[in-house]
Design a protein around this motif. Sequence first.
Motif, PDB file in Angstrom:
ATOM      1  N   ASP A 141      -1.977   6.873  -0.906  1.00 23.28           N
ATOM      2  CA  ASP A 141      -2.949   6.593  -2.050  1.00 23.28           C
ATOM      3  C   ASP A 141      -1.996   7.474  -3.338  1.00 23.28           C
ATOM      4  OD1 ASP A 141      -4.488   6.695  -4.018  1.00 23.28           O
ATOM      5  OD2 ASP A 141      -6.385   7.075  -2.808  1.00 23.28           O
ATOM      6  N   PRO A 142      -1.689   7.112  -4.272  1.00 18.15           N
ATOM      7  CA  PRO A 142      -1.294   7.600  -5.438  1.00 18.15           C
ATOM      8  C   PRO A 142      -1.858   8.719  -5.892  1.00 18.15           C
ATOM      9  CG  PRO A 142      -1.005   5.221  -5.813  1.00 18.15           C
ATOM     10  CD  PRO A 142      -1.904   5.295  -4.543  1.00 18.15           C
ATOM     11  N   ALA A 143      -3.177   8.844  -5.579  1.00 18.63           N
ATOM     12  CA  ALA A 143      -4.042  10.007  -6.093  1.00 18.63           C
ATOM     13  C   ALA A 143      -3.671  11.237  -5.243  1.00 18.63           C
ATOM     14  CB  ALA A 143      -5.635   9.728  -5.743  1.00 18.63           C
ATOM     15  N   ARG A 144      -3.063  11.174  -4.161  1.00 17.07           N
ATOM     16  CA  ARG A 144      -2.522  12.130  -3.271  1.00 17.07           C
ATOM     17  C   ARG A 144      -1.311  12.529  -3.633  1.00 17.07           C
ATOM     18  NH1 ARG A 144      -5.879  14.937  -0.991  1.00 17.07           N
ATOM     19  NH2 ARG A 144      -4.392  15.647   0.741  1.00 17.07           N
ATOM     20  N   ALA A 145      -0.860  12.356  -4.922  1.00 16.57           N
ATOM     21  CA  ALA A 145       0.676  12.602  -5.228  1.00 16.57           C
ATOM     22  C   ALA A 145       0.486  14.213  -5.250  1.00 16.57           C
ATOM     23  CB  ALA A 145       1.037  11.967  -6.468  1.00 16.57           C
ATOM     24  N   SER A 146      -0.094  14.942  -5.904  1.00 13.61           N
ATOM     25  CA  SER A 146      -0.264  16.232  -6.240  1.00 13.61           C
ATOM     26  C   SER A 146      -0.072  17.045  -4.842  1.00 13.61           C
ATOM     27  CB  SER A 146      -1.343  16.795  -7.054  1.00 13.61           C
ATOM     28  OG  SER A 146      -1.353  18.245  -7.204  1.00 13.61           O
ATOM     29  N   ALA A 147      -0.896  16.586  -3.802  1.00 15.93           N
ATOM     30  CA  ALA A 147      -1.108  17.298  -2.543  1.00 15.93           C
ATOM     31  C   ALA A 147       0.323  16.989  -1.876  1.00 15.93           C
ATOM     32  CB  ALA A 147      -2.010  16.815  -1.870  1.00 15.93           C
ATOM     33  N   ALA A 148       1.063  15.900  -2.059  1.00 14.99           N
ATOM     34  CA  ALA A 148       2.128  15.620  -1.401  1.00 14.99           C
ATOM     35  C   ALA A 148       3.441  16.484  -2.010  1.00 14.99           C
ATOM     36  CB  ALA A 148       2.695  14.126  -1.439  1.00 14.99           C
ATOM     37  N   TRP A 149       3.244  16.524  -3.414  1.00 16.73           N
ATOM     38  CA  TRP A 149       4.255  17.290  -3.968  1.00 16.73           C
ATOM     39  C   TRP A 149       4.162  18.815  -3.693  1.00 16.73           C
ATOM     40  CZ3 TRP A 149       8.762  16.983  -5.953  1.00 16.73           C
ATOM     41  CH2 TRP A 149       9.166  18.142  -7.145  1.00 16.73           C
ATOM     42  N   LEU A 150       3.061  19.552  -3.523  1.00 13.96           N
ATOM     43  CA  LEU A 150       2.865  20.680  -3.136  1.00 13.96           C
ATOM     44  C   LEU A 150       3.216  20.872  -1.630  1.00 13.96           C
ATOM     45  CD1 LEU A 150      -0.575  21.663  -4.445  1.00 13.96           C
ATOM     46  CD2 LEU A 150       1.575  22.583  -5.386  1.00 13.96           C
ATOM     47  N   SER A 151       3.144  19.839  -0.879  1.00 17.66           N
ATOM     48  CA  SER A 151       3.455  20.081   0.703  1.00 17.66           C
ATOM     49  C   SER A 151       4.816  20.019   0.949  1.00 17.66           C
ATOM     50  CB  SER A 151       2.852  18.958   1.448  1.00 17.66           C
ATOM     51  OG  SER A 151       3.655  17.653   1.408  1.00 17.66           O
ATOM     52  N   ILE A 152       5.697  19.496   0.288  1.00 16.31           N
ATOM     53  CA  ILE A 152       7.085  19.699   0.255  1.00 16.31           C
ATOM     54  C   ILE A 152       7.767  20.929  -0.551  1.00 16.31           C
ATOM     55  CG2 ILE A 152       7.423  17.349   0.827  1.00 16.31           C
ATOM     56  CD1 ILE A 152       8.663  17.161  -1.948  1.00 16.31           C
ATOM     57  N   GLY A 153       6.854  21.860  -0.945  1.00 14.34           N
ATOM     58  CA  GLY A 153       7.476  22.776  -1.764  1.00 14.34           C
ATOM     59  C   GLY A 153       7.918  22.825  -3.238  1.00 14.34           C
ATOM     60  N   GLN A 154       7.512  21.610  -3.748  1.00 12.38           N
ATOM     61  CA  GLN A 154       7.979  21.372  -5.193  1.00 12.38           C
ATOM     62  C   GLN A 154       9.369  21.078  -5.206  1.00 12.38           C
ATOM     63  OE1 GLN A 154       5.115  22.886  -8.189  1.00 12.38           O
ATOM     64  NE2 GLN A 154       4.711  24.311  -6.337  1.00 12.38           N
ATOM     65  N   LYS A 155      10.052  20.752  -4.303  1.00  6.70           N
ATOM     66  CA  LYS A 155      11.603  20.797  -4.281  1.00  6.70           C
ATOM     67  C   LYS A 155      12.148  19.529  -4.722  1.00  6.70           C
ATOM     68  CE  LYS A 155      11.807  24.154  -0.480  1.00  6.70           C
ATOM     69  NZ  LYS A 155      12.285  24.097   0.891  1.00  6.70           N
ATOM     70  N   PRO A 156      13.364  19.517  -5.411  1.00  7.81           N
ATOM     71  CA  PRO A 156      13.928  18.216  -5.624  1.00  7.81           C
ATOM     72  C   PRO A 156      13.895  17.083  -4.534  1.00  7.81           C
ATOM     73  CG  PRO A 156      15.107  19.988  -6.341  1.00  7.81           C
ATOM     74  CD  PRO A 156      14.168  20.617  -5.519  1.00  7.81           C
ATOM     75  N   ALA A 157      13.477  15.881  -4.530  1.00  5.45           N
ATOM     76  CA  ALA A 157      13.165  14.970  -3.680  1.00  5.45           C
ATOM     77  C   ALA A 157      13.522  13.599  -4.183  1.00  5.45           C
ATOM     78  CB  ALA A 157      11.600  15.057  -3.313  1.00  5.45           C
ATOM     79  N   VAL A 158      13.576  12.740  -3.024  1.00 11.08           N
ATOM     80  CA  VAL A 158      13.488  11.280  -3.324  1.00 11.08           C
ATOM     81  C   VAL A 158      12.180  10.610  -2.962  1.00 11.08           C
ATOM     82  CG1 VAL A 158      15.936  10.972  -3.190  1.00 11.08           C
ATOM     83  CG2 VAL A 158      14.737  10.882  -1.252  1.00 11.08           C
ATOM     84  N   LEU A 159      11.709   9.608  -3.522  1.00  9.35           N
ATOM     85  CA  LEU A 159      10.543   8.821  -3.030  1.00  9.35           C
ATOM     86  C   LEU A 159      11.150   7.583  -2.408  1.00  9.35           C
ATOM     87  CD1 LEU A 159       7.315   8.674  -2.699  1.00  9.35           C
ATOM     88  CD2 LEU A 159       7.442   7.107  -4.824  1.00  9.35           C
ATOM     89  N   GLU A 160      10.745   7.193  -1.277  1.00  7.34           N
ATOM     90  CA  GLU A 160      11.335   6.121  -0.717  1.00  7.34           C
ATOM     91  C   GLU A 160      10.029   4.991  -0.607  1.00  7.34           C
ATOM     92  OE1 GLU A 160      13.348   6.619   3.083  1.00  7.34           O
ATOM     93  OE2 GLU A 160      14.807   8.034   2.223  1.00  7.34           O
ATOM     94  N   GLY A 161      10.376   3.596  -0.771  1.00  2.41           N
ATOM     95  CA  GLY A 161       9.643   2.691  -0.548  1.00  2.41           C
ATOM     96  C   GLY A 161       9.386   2.474   0.990  1.00  2.41           C
ATOM     97  N   MET A 162       8.256   1.905   1.440  1.00  2.00           N
ATOM     98  CA  MET A 162       8.074   1.763   2.851  1.00  2.00           C
ATOM     99  C   MET A 162       9.071   0.499   3.244  1.00  2.00           C
ATOM    100  SD  MET A 162       6.416   4.195   4.090  1.00  2.00           S
ATOM    101  CE  MET A 162       5.628   3.457   5.632  1.00  2.00           C
ATOM    102  N   VAL A 163       9.578   0.551   4.157  1.00  2.00           N
ATOM    103  CA  VAL A 163      10.579  -0.403   4.769  1.00  2.00           C
ATOM    104  C   VAL A 163       9.705  -1.273   6.149  1.00  2.00           C
ATOM    105  CG1 VAL A 163      12.520  -1.159   5.925  1.00  2.00           C
ATOM    106  CG2 VAL A 163      12.578   0.355   4.033  1.00  2.00           C
TER     107      VAL A 163
END
Length: 351
Positions: A157-179
């Motif tokens: 859920d896009p509403a969980r974006a902030s929680a996801a960002w915190l969970s990876i330590g706010q590090k440079p990342a890539v968002l991958e679409g589901m395959v």
Amino acid sequence: MIPPGGTIGIMGGGQLGRMLAIAAANLGYRTHIFAPGMSGPATEVAARWTHSNYDDSAAVASFASQVDVVTYEFENVDVAALPAHNCVFPPAQALEVAQDRLTEKTFVAQLGGRPAPFVKVDSLDDLRAALRDLGAPAILKTRRFGYDGKGQARIEDPARASAAWLSIGQKPAVLEGMVRFDQEFSIILCRGMDGNVVRWDAVENQHRDGILDLSIAPSSGLVLEQAAEAGALAERIAEALGYVGVLACEFFATSEGPVFNEMAPRVHNSGHWTIEGAVTSQFENHIRAICGLPLGSTALVGQRVEMRNLLGADAEQWPTILADPTNHLHLYGKSGQRPDRKMGHVTKVFL
């Protein structure tokens, strides 16, 4: 060419280093492990061991001066830690590409590969914009130092974006679409100093909680149809990198063809079956390649081969495993039993 009797330096002291050292010994080479840990699976079977941190330039230089060639057993070694040594294989460029998911996916796309849809993410605002572009569900992955499902967050859920960002330590990342895929598989090849390439059968992989559980060769279904295209891409990657040694590339088999997931510039868990299941294992061919020797045959020795990882307490089942005389058991000599820790593997060859 490095004749038998020479010394191979291996950076890293884990189970891959252990199996490389065993393969090297079978060909008459000595191995020298460089690792920061107080002990490890590789140190138990090597002739020498340097215990030091990778950023200790004096220790690395001394280590390199005592060996004929340097290789590594995991891709998270700091490129800056590699010795200033002409004989480092695979080449540092392969590490630089594989260590950064954004660099890796861009590189593969430029070679005509098809990675999963991805967007660069450097901030929470970037993540929210990427979710608008790719939609949810999607997977947020740190650009560097993630493996076995670590450094990742699935976003339903896009509403969980902030929680996801915190969970990876706010590090440079890539968002991958589901395959959407039917199967997961690996292409494992070995490229020699002369540019000669050999490939093992495409291997189907099944995962449990983000960690490889079972590898099966030869594969079936869509993988058989897509192995040639995926293999050709893996060879282009190796050629572009001036690669020497074993290279593993992971793919999703989809209705639109093979989708590139990631590469590992080293021997790979999904190739452990080759020890008993192929004429020449990935470990032996890696040693052959980095020493300038001719590469061995990758043909299967049976009709089918299965390799299963032993995680955590799974290794305690060794009496039951060995009760089947057709099983080949490999224990890595590790202590501790985290549920997700790779303690060994078992291989069965169906003749």
